[in-house]
Design an enzyme around this catalytic site. Structure first.
Site, PDB file in Angstrom:
ATOM      1  CG  HIS A  86      -0.852  11.162  -2.995  1.00 54.99           C
ATOM      2  ND1 HIS A  86      -0.091  10.106  -2.363  1.00 54.99           N
ATOM      3  CD2 HIS A  86       0.014  12.052  -3.162  1.00 54.99           C
ATOM      4  CE1 HIS A  86       1.353  10.291  -2.632  1.00 54.99           C
ATOM      5  NE2 HIS A  86       1.274  11.621  -2.869  1.00 54.99           N
ATOM      6  CD  GLU A 156       2.436  12.987  -6.945  1.00 60.25           C
ATOM      7  OE1 GLU A 156       3.310  13.540  -6.422  1.00 60.25           O
ATOM      8  OE2 GLU A 156       1.576  12.867  -6.249  1.00 60.25           O
TER       9      GLU A 156
HETATM   10  P1  PGA Z   1       8.155  13.197  -2.856  1.00 63.79           P
HETATM   11  O1  PGA Z   1       6.246  13.084  -2.637  1.00 63.79           O
HETATM   12  O2  PGA Z   1       8.146  14.686  -3.470  1.00 63.79           O
HETATM   13  O3  PGA Z   1       8.444  12.872  -1.641  1.00 63.79           O
HETATM   14  O4  PGA Z   1       8.439  12.130  -3.817  1.00 63.79           O
HETATM   15  C1  PGA Z   1       5.491  13.611  -3.793  1.00 63.79           C
HETATM   16  C2  PGA Z   1       4.137  13.607  -3.481  1.00 63.79           C
HETATM   17  O5  PGA Z   1       3.739  12.295  -3.002  1.00 63.79           O
HETATM   18  O6  PGA Z   1       3.163  14.222  -3.842  1.00 63.79           O
END
Ligand code: PGA
Length: 230
Positions: A86, A156
């Site tokens: 992440h 992401e």
């Molecule tokens: P968010 O985070 O939905 O708050 O943008 C997603 C994540 O970090 O997995």
């Protein structure tokens, strides 16, 4: 719907009273999600019947590593999933692709499923480096791994996490195609998914979503799951 993967990444939100309220709201819809609370709360979610993802594990197996949790410890708690790579962990805990590769190997050895987060920064995007960054992250994190059955890639983009800004469906589709051209893996999207934009995002042929701040409120999260589940 073909069993979409829905991850609720609670990050470091919620104190124990909030968690108890959350657990009281548990219903069949919420139980469709894989929930990823702070580690100290995991047993409570498991007891309620949730599938659980731990937010990180150590690159080590066992030993004098204060503050860490190993893949085998996670497995021994009946945890099935591990979130790795992440961007918040990469940044705050100085995580790199080599460490992530070792952690993935530890997870696979323990039969844990891995949610591997990848994605470019705003600067990298602005400089047209998105594909290069994604390829580098995938190649290094998945080095020497031959079986991708237990790997879920979470695309992401860093600039979309917690910002309320999301890529267009076409942009996500292009990345999806690109990743599929490199690796035969399941792909989910994460970054500012909420109860409104999920209606549009859900038109993309993804394997699922990872939801951060919008999973903190069980009512909102239920709405999102219902939309994905249609
Ligand atoms: P968010 O985070 O939905 O708050 O943008 C997603 C994540 O970090 O997995």
């Amino acid at each position: 719907m073909e069993n979409k993967i829905i991850i609720g990444n609670m990050k470091m939100y919620l104190n124990f009273d909030d968690i108890k309220n959350y657990l009281d709201k548990t219903n069949d819809t919420l139980l469709k999600a894989i929930i990823s609370p702070s580690s100290i709360y995991i047993p409570y979610f498991l007891d309620k019947g949730y599938k659980v993802a731990i937010q990180n594990i150590s690159e080590h197996d066992n030993g004098a590593y204060t503050g860490e949790v190993s893949a085998s410890q996670a497995k021994s708690m009946n945890i099935d999933y591990v979130i790795l790579g992440h961007s918040e962990v990469r940044k705050n805990l100085i995580e790199n692709n080599y460490k992530i590769n070792q952690k993935i190997k530890n997870c696979l050895e323990q039969d844990l499923k891995v949610i591997l987060c990848i994605g470019e920064s705003k600067e990298e995007r602005d400089n047209n480096k998105t594909k290069d960054i994604i390829k580098k992250q995938l190649d290094l994190c998945l080095k020497d791994i031959i079986d991708y059955d237990s790997i879920i890639i979470a695309y992401e983009p860093i600039w979309a996490i917690g910002t309320g800004i999301i890529p267009s469906n076409d942009e996500i589709r292009k990345i999806l195609e690109y990743i599929h051209s490199l690796y035969k893996v399941k792909i989910i999207y994460g970054g500012s998914v909420d109860e409104e934009n999920i209606k549009t995002l859900n038109k993309i042929d993804l394997d699922g979503f990872i939801i951060g701040s919008s999973c903190i409120n069980p009512d909102k999260f239920i709405e999102i799951i219902k939309t994905i589940d249609k």
